[in-house]
Write a protein that holds these residues in place. Structure first.
Motif, PDB file in Angstrom:
ATOM      1  N   LEU A 122       0.822  -1.211   0.000  1.00  0.00           N
ATOM      2  CA  LEU A 122       0.000   0.000   0.000  1.00  0.00           C
ATOM      3  C   LEU A 122       0.858   1.263   0.000  1.00  0.00           C
ATOM      4  CD1 LEU A 122      -2.841  -0.905   2.558  1.00  0.00           C
ATOM      5  CD2 LEU A 122      -3.008  -0.830   0.057  1.00  0.00           C
ATOM      6  N   ALA A 123       2.109   1.111  -0.388  1.00  0.00           N
ATOM      7  CA  ALA A 123       3.026   2.257  -0.351  1.00  0.00           C
ATOM      8  C   ALA A 123       2.721   3.277  -1.437  1.00  0.00           C
ATOM      9  CB  ALA A 123       4.467   1.773  -0.483  1.00  0.00           C
ATOM     10  N   ASP A 124       2.035   2.857  -2.495  1.00  0.00           N
ATOM     11  CA  ASP A 124       1.831   3.752  -3.638  1.00  0.00           C
ATOM     12  C   ASP A 124       0.397   4.256  -3.787  1.00  0.00           C
ATOM     13  OD1 ASP A 124       4.525   3.404  -4.382  1.00  0.00           O
ATOM     14  OD2 ASP A 124       4.027   1.558  -5.463  1.00  0.00           O
ATOM     15  N   VAL A 125      -0.400   4.169  -2.743  1.00  0.00           N
ATOM     16  CA  VAL A 125      -1.799   4.614  -2.848  1.00  0.00           C
ATOM     17  C   VAL A 125      -1.967   6.103  -2.563  1.00  0.00           C
ATOM     18  CG1 VAL A 125      -2.728   2.338  -2.327  1.00  0.00           C
ATOM     19  CG2 VAL A 125      -2.324   3.956  -0.464  1.00  0.00           C
ATOM     20  N   GLY A 126      -0.877   6.753  -2.126  1.00  0.00           N
ATOM     21  CA  GLY A 126      -0.892   8.203  -1.939  1.00  0.00           C
ATOM     22  C   GLY A 126      -1.907   8.673  -0.919  1.00  0.00           C
ATOM     23  N   LYS A 127      -2.647   9.731  -1.287  1.00  0.00           N
ATOM     24  CA  LYS A 127      -3.596  10.349  -0.359  1.00  0.00           C
ATOM     25  C   LYS A 127      -5.019   9.811  -0.514  1.00  0.00           C
ATOM     26  CE  LYS A 127      -0.969  14.671  -0.004  1.00  0.00           C
ATOM     27  NZ  LYS A 127      -1.006  16.159  -0.157  1.00  0.00           N
ATOM     28  N   LYS A 128      -5.166   8.773  -1.262  1.00  0.00           N
ATOM     29  CA  LYS A 128      -6.487   8.182  -1.467  1.00  0.00           C
ATOM     30  C   LYS A 128      -7.103   7.795  -0.120  1.00  0.00           C
ATOM     31  CE  LYS A 128      -8.722   4.488  -4.156  1.00  0.00           C
ATOM     32  NZ  LYS A 128      -8.495   3.405  -5.143  1.00  0.00           N
ATOM     33  N   LYS A 129      -8.323   8.218   0.116  1.00  0.00           N
ATOM     34  CA  LYS A 129      -8.979   7.945   1.388  1.00  0.00           C
ATOM     35  C   LYS A 129      -9.411   6.485   1.462  1.00  0.00           C
ATOM     36  CE  LYS A 129     -10.595  12.635   2.306  1.00  0.00           C
ATOM     37  NZ  LYS A 129     -11.768  13.513   2.589  1.00  0.00           N
ATOM     38  N   THR A 130      -9.384   5.967   2.676  1.00  0.00           N
ATOM     39  CA  THR A 130      -9.691   4.564   2.894  1.00  0.00           C
ATOM     40  C   THR A 130     -11.093   4.196   2.418  1.00  0.00           C
ATOM     41  OG1 THR A 130      -8.211   4.562   4.809  1.00  0.00           O
ATOM     42  CG2 THR A 130      -9.764   2.748   4.654  1.00  0.00           C
ATOM     43  N   LYS A 131     -12.022   5.118   2.485  1.00  0.00           N
ATOM     44  CA  LYS A 131     -13.396   4.811   2.082  1.00  0.00           C
ATOM     45  C   LYS A 131     -13.502   4.493   0.591  1.00  0.00           C
ATOM     46  CE  LYS A 131     -14.769   9.710   1.595  1.00  0.00           C
ATOM     47  NZ  LYS A 131     -15.683  10.741   2.136  1.00  0.00           N
ATOM     48  N   HIS A 132     -12.471   4.863  -0.173  1.00  0.00           N
ATOM     49  CA  HIS A 132     -12.447   4.560  -1.597  1.00  0.00           C
ATOM     50  C   HIS A 132     -11.619   3.313  -1.918  1.00  0.00           C
ATOM     51  CE1 HIS A 132     -14.541   8.265  -2.257  1.00  0.00           C
ATOM     52  NE2 HIS A 132     -13.536   9.008  -1.829  1.00  0.00           N
ATOM     53  N   PHE A 133     -11.122   2.633  -0.895  1.00  0.00           N
ATOM     54  CA  PHE A 133     -10.327   1.422  -1.076  1.00  0.00           C
ATOM     55  C   PHE A 133     -11.232   0.255  -1.483  1.00  0.00           C
ATOM     56  CE2 PHE A 133      -6.336   2.109   1.794  1.00  0.00           C
ATOM     57  CZ  PHE A 133      -6.027   3.246   1.057  1.00  0.00           C
ATOM     58  N   SER A 134     -10.653  -0.695  -2.221  1.00  0.00           N
ATOM     59  CA  SER A 134     -11.331  -1.966  -2.458  1.00  0.00           C
ATOM     60  C   SER A 134     -11.312  -2.763  -1.154  1.00  0.00           C
ATOM     61  CB  SER A 134     -10.614  -2.754  -3.549  1.00  0.00           C
ATOM     62  OG  SER A 134      -9.325  -3.160  -3.097  1.00  0.00           O
ATOM     63  N   LEU A 135     -12.118  -3.827  -1.109  1.00  0.00           N
ATOM     64  CA  LEU A 135     -12.148  -4.660   0.095  1.00  0.00           C
ATOM     65  C   LEU A 135     -10.783  -5.271   0.373  1.00  0.00           C
ATOM     66  CD1 LEU A 135     -13.749  -5.906   2.383  1.00  0.00           C
ATOM     67  CD2 LEU A 135     -14.468  -7.736   0.826  1.00  0.00           C
ATOM     68  N   GLY A 136     -10.096  -5.690  -0.687  1.00  0.00           N
ATOM     69  CA  GLY A 136      -8.771  -6.258  -0.505  1.00  0.00           C
ATOM     70  C   GLY A 136      -7.785  -5.259   0.080  1.00  0.00           C
ATOM     71  N   MET A 137      -7.852  -4.008  -0.377  1.00  0.00           N
ATOM     72  CA  MET A 137      -6.976  -2.961   0.159  1.00  0.00           C
ATOM     73  C   MET A 137      -7.291  -2.676   1.625  1.00  0.00           C
ATOM     74  SD  MET A 137      -7.052  -0.413  -3.151  1.00  0.00           S
ATOM     75  CE  MET A 137      -6.083   0.916  -2.410  1.00  0.00           C
ATOM     76  N   LYS A 138      -8.577  -2.696   1.966  1.00  0.00           N
ATOM     77  CA  LYS A 138      -8.962  -2.465   3.363  1.00  0.00           C
ATOM     78  C   LYS A 138      -8.442  -3.585   4.268  1.00  0.00           C
ATOM     79  CE  LYS A 138     -13.138   0.279   2.482  1.00  0.00           C
ATOM     80  NZ  LYS A 138     -14.611   0.337   2.583  1.00  0.00           N
ATOM     81  N   GLN A 139      -8.498  -4.815   3.772  1.00  0.00           N
ATOM     82  CA  GLN A 139      -7.980  -5.926   4.559  1.00  0.00           C
ATOM     83  C   GLN A 139      -6.468  -5.791   4.760  1.00  0.00           C
ATOM     84  OE1 GLN A 139      -9.735  -7.752   6.253  1.00  0.00           O
ATOM     85  NE2 GLN A 139     -11.448  -8.719   5.228  1.00  0.00           N
ATOM     86  N   LYS A 140      -5.772  -5.376   3.713  1.00  0.00           N
ATOM     87  CA  LYS A 140      -4.325  -5.168   3.831  1.00  0.00           C
ATOM     88  C   LYS A 140      -4.007  -4.065   4.832  1.00  0.00           C
ATOM     89  CE  LYS A 140      -2.925  -6.682  -0.810  1.00  0.00           C
ATOM     90  NZ  LYS A 140      -2.346  -6.248  -2.099  1.00  0.00           N
ATOM     91  N   LEU A 141      -4.806  -3.002   4.803  1.00  0.00           N
ATOM     92  CA  LEU A 141      -4.587  -1.908   5.741  1.00  0.00           C
ATOM     93  C   LEU A 141      -4.848  -2.364   7.175  1.00  0.00           C
ATOM     94  CD1 LEU A 141      -3.887   1.002   6.338  1.00  0.00           C
ATOM     95  CD2 LEU A 141      -6.261   1.640   5.800  1.00  0.00           C
ATOM     96  N   GLY A 142      -5.872  -3.183   7.341  1.00  0.00           N
ATOM     97  CA  GLY A 142      -6.138  -3.727   8.668  1.00  0.00           C
ATOM     98  C   GLY A 142      -4.955  -4.514   9.198  1.00  0.00           C
ATOM     99  N   ILE A 143      -4.334  -5.305   8.329  1.00  0.00           N
ATOM    100  CA  ILE A 143      -3.145  -6.060   8.728  1.00  0.00           C
ATOM    101  C   ILE A 143      -1.984  -5.111   9.017  1.00  0.00           C
ATOM    102  CG2 ILE A 143      -1.365  -7.637   7.879  1.00  0.00           C
ATOM    103  CD1 ILE A 143      -3.422  -9.357   6.689  1.00  0.00           C
ATOM    104  N   ALA A 144      -1.843  -4.065   8.202  1.00  0.00           N
ATOM    105  CA  ALA A 144      -0.766  -3.089   8.428  1.00  0.00           C
ATOM    106  C   ALA A 144      -0.891  -2.467   9.811  1.00  0.00           C
ATOM    107  CB  ALA A 144      -0.816  -2.016   7.347  1.00  0.00           C
ATOM    108  N   ILE A 145      -2.107  -2.118  10.194  1.00  0.00           N
ATOM    109  CA  ILE A 145      -2.333  -1.541  11.515  1.00  0.00           C
ATOM    110  C   ILE A 145      -1.964  -2.547  12.606  1.00  0.00           C
ATOM    111  CG2 ILE A 145      -4.128  -0.702  13.104  1.00  0.00           C
ATOM    112  CD1 ILE A 145      -5.545   0.462  10.581  1.00  0.00           C
ATOM    113  N   ALA A 146      -2.345  -3.805  12.392  1.00  0.00           N
ATOM    114  CA  ALA A 146      -2.025  -4.855  13.362  1.00  0.00           C
ATOM    115  C   ALA A 146      -0.519  -5.103  13.456  1.00  0.00           C
ATOM    116  CB  ALA A 146      -2.741  -6.144  12.989  1.00  0.00           C
ATOM    117  N   LEU A 147       0.211  -4.859  12.345  1.00  0.00           N
ATOM    118  CA  LEU A 147       1.653  -5.127  12.310  1.00  0.00           C
ATOM    119  C   LEU A 147       2.498  -3.996  12.881  1.00  0.00           C
ATOM    120  CD1 LEU A 147       2.016  -6.726   8.747  1.00  0.00           C
ATOM    121  CD2 LEU A 147       2.117  -7.910  10.952  1.00  0.00           C
TER     122      LEU A 147
END
Length: 314
Positions: A122-147
């Motif tokens: 998710l290093a290249d998604v820039g300033k795109k807001k999370t609400k515009h993420f795909s479900l897969g991107m949201k799951q990855k972000l959830g893992i990033a937060i957990a990590l």
């Protein structure tokens, strides 16, 4: 091998509903443990108890060998989790979310944010807001937060639910990388058996609030070898013959059916031996089982596939 998680006789009751019934399981260091169960089987309830988001009615949970509540709470610091839905804020970007959670958790290494975003792609998604993420991107972000807190143990609740095939492959690769390269032990729940089988090395089958079975991937692969199904008039006449002609395991399924777990012997050999002893054969064929069939048999209460040498009439 070190036990990361030991669950002993956990039960959970909500008024008149028993969500969990004496659940016990063990997760060892290095495992990717797949918790399999239909929706409503109790998977999320169990994960919430393990992460202290819910309190068990009875039983105990040990994390990293914790012996009391103080040690357990301390051990939770070594655990990251994504349960039910990712905890990201919709109006923040991926990086802004990680900055927020790093401050909340006292993570002072700012490089950790960039490294984590890169790790989950998710290093290249820039300033795109999370609400515009795909479900897969949201799951990855959830893992990033957990990590962010660099956990030794990661708990994920139905993370591949709703993902498209490409996102599932990416997610699977990420879990393997976390496990192999970063030595993170993982507990992942799902009802998508085929995908869970791709990543997990051990499985616990949860049904109606109870663990129906625990098995390793190696155990299942032994179980899923070819078997010969024999249908006869009187199965009790067949078992003495089997004792003489094969060293393989067999299991009596009913008064007219028996399964022989022998990868080498041919059907024609069985036919020869049985007819030689004047056994009437109503049917004989080679088959096998897969994880989904095994799971279905367990939860339906019809599992009769486990090989038992000298199995008794059922």
């Amino acid at each position: 091998m070190e036990n990361i998680l030991v669950v002993e006789n956990i039960s959970k009751k909500y008024k008149n509903y028993q969500a969990l019934k004496d659940v016990s399981l063990t997760i060892r260091k290095g495992d990717i443990y797949g918790l399999i169960g239909r929706n409503g089987a109790g998977k999320t309830t169990l994960l919430k108890i393990i992460t202290s988001l819910s309190k068990e009615s009875s039983g105990s949970v040990q994390l990293f060998g914790s012996n009391n509540q103080k040690e357990f709470i301390k051990s939770l610091e070594r655990t990251g989790s994504v349960i039910e839905t990712p905890v990201a804020y919709d109006n923040l970007s991926a990086r802004e979310n990680l900055v927020y959670y790093s401050k909340l958790r006292g993570v002072v290494d700012k490089k950790m944010i960039d490294d984590t975003l890169k790790l989950v792609d998710l290093a290249d998604v820039g300033k795109k807001k999370t609400k515009h993420f795909s479900l897969g991107m949201k799951q990855k972000l959830g893992i990033a937060i957990a990590l962010l807190s660099q956990p030794d143990f990661l708990i994920l609740d139905e993370p591949i639910n709703g993902l498209d095939p490409i996102a599932i492959v990416e997610f699977r690769d990420l879990l393997k990388k976390l496990n192999k390269e970063f030595n993170i032990t993982i507990l992942i729940s799902s009802h998508i058996l085929s995908e869970l089988y791709q990543v997990a090395n051990r499985f616990g089958i949860l049904n109606d609030g109870k663990i129906a079975e625990e098995m390793s991937k190696e155990d299942f692969e032994k179980l899923s070898r070819n078997m010969i199904c024999i249908e006869v008039e009187e199965v009790e006449k067949v078992t003495p013959i089997l004792e003489k002609i094969t060293q393989s395991a067999y299991k009596v399924i009913s008064q007219n059916e028996i399964n022989v777990y022998d990868p080498d012997i041919e059907v024609t050999d069985f036919i020869h031996h049985l007819t030689e002893h004047k056994i009437t054969i109503n049917g004989i064929y080679k088959t096998g089982i897969d994880l989904e069939n095994h799971f279905k048999a367990l939860v339906d209460g019809t599992n009769q596939n486990l090989p038992v040498k000298g199995g008794k009439m059922q």
